[in-house]
Design a protein around this motif. Sequence first.
Motif, PDB file in Angstrom:
ATOM      1  N   MET A   1      45.057  48.368  22.910  1.00 46.71           N
ATOM      2  CA  MET A   1      45.499  48.444  21.597  1.00 46.71           C
ATOM      3  C   MET A   1      46.626  47.708  21.627  1.00 46.71           C
ATOM      4  O   MET A   1      47.366  47.627  22.238  1.00 46.71           O
ATOM      5  CB  MET A   1      45.830  50.134  21.466  1.00 46.71           C
ATOM      6  CG  MET A   1      46.390  50.351  20.060  1.00 46.71           C
ATOM      7  SD  MET A   1      46.804  52.273  19.943  1.00 46.71           S
ATOM      8  CE  MET A   1      48.067  52.353  21.221  1.00 46.71           C
ATOM      9  N   ARG A   2      46.553  47.047  20.222  1.00 48.87           N
ATOM     10  CA  ARG A   2      47.741  46.082  19.973  1.00 48.87           C
ATOM     11  C   ARG A   2      48.250  46.826  18.441  1.00 48.87           C
ATOM     12  O   ARG A   2      47.686  47.415  17.736  1.00 48.87           O
ATOM     13  CB  ARG A   2      46.996  44.954  19.376  1.00 48.87           C
ATOM     14  CG  ARG A   2      46.671  44.061  20.795  1.00 48.87           C
ATOM     15  CD  ARG A   2      45.969  42.939  20.228  1.00 48.87           C
ATOM     16  NE  ARG A   2      44.669  42.784  19.308  1.00 48.87           N
ATOM     17  CZ  ARG A   2      44.042  42.126  18.942  1.00 48.87           C
ATOM     18  NH1 ARG A   2      44.452  40.841  18.915  1.00 48.87           N
ATOM     19  NH2 ARG A   2      43.027  42.259  18.013  1.00 48.87           N
ATOM     20  N   LEU A   3      49.739  46.792  18.568  1.00 45.09           N
ATOM     21  CA  LEU A   3      50.367  47.175  17.524  1.00 45.09           C
ATOM     22  C   LEU A   3      51.035  46.068  16.943  1.00 45.09           C
ATOM     23  O   LEU A   3      51.795  45.099  17.481  1.00 45.09           O
ATOM     24  CB  LEU A   3      51.412  48.173  18.098  1.00 45.09           C
ATOM     25  CG  LEU A   3      51.064  49.428  18.889  1.00 45.09           C
ATOM     26  CD1 LEU A   3      52.156  50.317  19.307  1.00 45.09           C
ATOM     27  CD2 LEU A   3      50.125  50.376  17.909  1.00 45.09           C
ATOM     28  N   LEU A  25      45.002  52.699  12.823  1.00 45.38           N
ATOM     29  CA  LEU A  25      45.696  53.664  12.143  1.00 45.38           C
ATOM     30  C   LEU A  25      46.983  52.625  11.477  1.00 45.38           C
ATOM     31  O   LEU A  25      47.256  51.731  12.179  1.00 45.38           O
ATOM     32  CB  LEU A  25      46.561  54.707  13.235  1.00 45.38           C
ATOM     33  CG  LEU A  25      47.456  55.557  12.807  1.00 45.38           C
ATOM     34  CD1 LEU A  25      46.975  56.763  11.682  1.00 45.38           C
ATOM     35  CD2 LEU A  25      48.363  56.305  13.945  1.00 45.38           C
ATOM     36  N   ARG A  26      47.366  53.249  10.603  1.00 48.39           N
ATOM     37  CA  ARG A  26      48.389  52.622   9.608  1.00 48.39           C
ATOM     38  C   ARG A  26      49.465  53.377   9.220  1.00 48.39           C
ATOM     39  O   ARG A  26      48.984  54.548   8.662  1.00 48.39           O
ATOM     40  CB  ARG A  26      47.723  51.876   8.534  1.00 48.39           C
ATOM     41  CG  ARG A  26      48.774  50.959   7.798  1.00 48.39           C
ATOM     42  CD  ARG A  26      48.049  50.328   6.696  1.00 48.39           C
ATOM     43  NE  ARG A  26      47.023  49.458   6.929  1.00 48.39           N
ATOM     44  CZ  ARG A  26      47.156  48.153   6.807  1.00 48.39           C
ATOM     45  NH1 ARG A  26      48.339  47.481   6.751  1.00 48.39           N
ATOM     46  NH2 ARG A  26      46.037  47.384   7.239  1.00 48.39           N
ATOM     47  N   VAL A  50      52.657  56.491  16.571  1.00 49.77           N
ATOM     48  CA  VAL A  50      51.243  55.999  16.557  1.00 49.77           C
ATOM     49  C   VAL A  50      50.814  56.122  18.168  1.00 49.77           C
ATOM     50  O   VAL A  50      49.574  56.513  18.052  1.00 49.77           O
ATOM     51  CB  VAL A  50      51.406  54.553  16.234  1.00 49.77           C
ATOM     52  CG1 VAL A  50      49.941  54.017  16.489  1.00 49.77           C
ATOM     53  CG2 VAL A  50      51.560  54.567  14.846  1.00 49.77           C
ATOM     54  N   GLU A  51      51.385  55.926  19.117  1.00 54.42           N
ATOM     55  CA  GLU A  51      51.084  55.927  20.399  1.00 54.42           C
ATOM     56  C   GLU A  51      50.675  57.447  20.691  1.00 54.42           C
ATOM     57  O   GLU A  51      49.769  57.913  21.518  1.00 54.42           O
ATOM     58  CB  GLU A  51      52.110  55.475  21.614  1.00 54.42           C
ATOM     59  CG  GLU A  51      52.043  54.014  21.429  1.00 54.42           C
ATOM     60  CD  GLU A  51      53.132  53.414  22.400  1.00 54.42           C
ATOM     61  OE1 GLU A  51      52.944  52.121  22.658  1.00 54.42           O
ATOM     62  OE2 GLU A  51      53.831  53.980  22.818  1.00 54.42           O
ATOM     63  N   ARG A  56      47.397  56.807  23.593  1.00 49.91           N
ATOM     64  CA  ARG A  56      47.454  55.471  24.543  1.00 49.91           C
ATOM     65  C   ARG A  56      48.546  54.544  24.147  1.00 49.91           C
ATOM     66  O   ARG A  56      49.048  54.874  23.154  1.00 49.91           O
ATOM     67  CB  ARG A  56      46.280  55.023  24.403  1.00 49.91           C
ATOM     68  CG  ARG A  56      45.592  54.441  23.042  1.00 49.91           C
ATOM     69  CD  ARG A  56      44.465  53.925  23.216  1.00 49.91           C
ATOM     70  NE  ARG A  56      43.644  53.788  21.838  1.00 49.91           N
ATOM     71  CZ  ARG A  56      42.705  53.110  21.592  1.00 49.91           C
ATOM     72  NH1 ARG A  56      42.129  52.267  22.535  1.00 49.91           N
ATOM     73  NH2 ARG A  56      42.146  53.303  20.390  1.00 49.91           N
ATOM     74  N   LYS A  57      49.004  53.801  25.005  1.00 50.58           N
ATOM     75  CA  LYS A  57      50.124  53.059  25.008  1.00 50.58           C
ATOM     76  C   LYS A  57      49.469  51.581  24.203  1.00 50.58           C
ATOM     77  O   LYS A  57      48.092  51.344  24.450  1.00 50.58           O
ATOM     78  CB  LYS A  57      50.822  52.565  26.118  1.00 50.58           C
ATOM     79  CG  LYS A  57      51.538  53.823  26.628  1.00 50.58           C
ATOM     80  CD  LYS A  57      52.821  54.113  26.026  1.00 50.58           C
ATOM     81  CE  LYS A  57      53.396  55.141  26.608  1.00 50.58           C
ATOM     82  NZ  LYS A  57      54.624  55.659  25.980  1.00 50.58           N
TER      83      LYS A  57
END
Length: 82
Positions: A1-3, A25-26, A50-51, A56-57
């Motif tokens: 996952m990228r943030l 998610l936003r 969010v995590e 998840r990280k």
Amino acid sequence: MRLGVDLGGTKIEILALENGGGELLRERVPTPRESYEEIVRAIAGLVQAVESKLGRKGSLGMPFPAASAASRASSRMPIPPT
């Protein structure tokens, strides 16, 4: 996952993306005005929220505005006053 984090003058927004690029998610919060430390806390809080929600990280990317120094071919990150 990228943030990804967008730090603006009125809001801070985080976007979580699947590795394939789909939006997961936003979230957004108002940008604190008290201090630099409050801004850092707000960003950390968004990442943690969010995590936690997604279980998840993620890896974090955050662009920043910079002043270009064309003569030296470099950038300078502005340091907010404390």
